[in-house]
Design a protein around this motif. Structure first.
Motif: not given
Length: 213
Positions: A181-193
């Motif tokens: 999902s988009r939230p999981r992609i963000a967690k993986m590559v964009d906003r890991p913190e």
């Protein structure tokens, strides 16, 4: 071990390209026009989505999606269209490109339709104009618009959409099943913190509430 490049058989000339892809039929070759006609205006009035391709002076490319209520791409006259800017990520990649290279391409899409409308032209950024009043959505008047003077316009056939089954709902769950999902992609590559819970909240109702804010 050979590299991928060593296994390529590259095409380096138009003659080589035409050996594989013959010249287009006259009906395809000659369909470009330099001005909008009535059916083009009707298409733009029905379309809620387009892609805008740009490149900077060095040839670095960008393609940006734009979406709004149907008719958001305004035909100002038979030779000119305008696209409003809405709140986004503020990268302005395409707009920065236009400042150094005005050539742009638009691909206008109607949901459920396989054919598309293509517009190529020269763009400029406009910070205010009378037509901005016609672009207000939910009280939001655009801060700028991309104005495109048309060089060529034509309708494109549906083969790519038919091959991809893009508008076939029965394929959607299957083709997207392995993609996070988009939230999981963000967690993986964009906003890991940030935590997944924070990102799911951000991309949920809060995200929709900020579309024009």
């Amino acid at each position: 071990m050979s590299t991928p490049e060593q296994r390529f058989t590259e095409i380096t000339s138009l003659e080589e390209l035409r050996e594989l892809v013959p010249d287009p039929l006259p009906v395809a070759r000659d369909k470009e026009r330099s001005a909008l006609v009535e059916v083009d205006r009707a298409w733009l009035e029905a379309s809620p989505f387009c892609l805008i391709a740009t490149s900077d002076a060095e040839g670095n490319c960008d393609v940006s999606p734009k979406g709004d209520p149907p008719g958001f791409v305004k035909a100002l006259d038979e030779h000119t269209v305008a696209v409003p800017e809405r709140p986004g990520n503020r990268r302005v990649d395409g707009f920065r490109n236009v400042l150094s290279n005005p050539h742009v391409g638009l691909l206008s899409i109607i949901p459920g339709r396989g054919d598309t409308l293509r517009i190529n032209g020269r763009a400029r950024l406009v910070r205010d104009a009378p037509f901005f009043d016609d672009m207000v959505v939910k009280g939001h008047r655009p801060v700028l618009a991309l104005v495109v003077e048309i060089d060529t316009v034509f309708h494109h056939c549906a083969k790519a959409f038919l091959r991809s089954h893009l508008w076939s709902p029965q394929t959607w769950d299957e083709v997207g099943a392995g993609v996070p999902s988009r939230p999981r992609i963000a967690k993986m590559v964009d906003r890991p913190e940030e935590s997944l819970e924070e990102l799911e909240r951000y991309y949920g109702r809060e995200y929709s509430a900020r579309l024009y804010g």
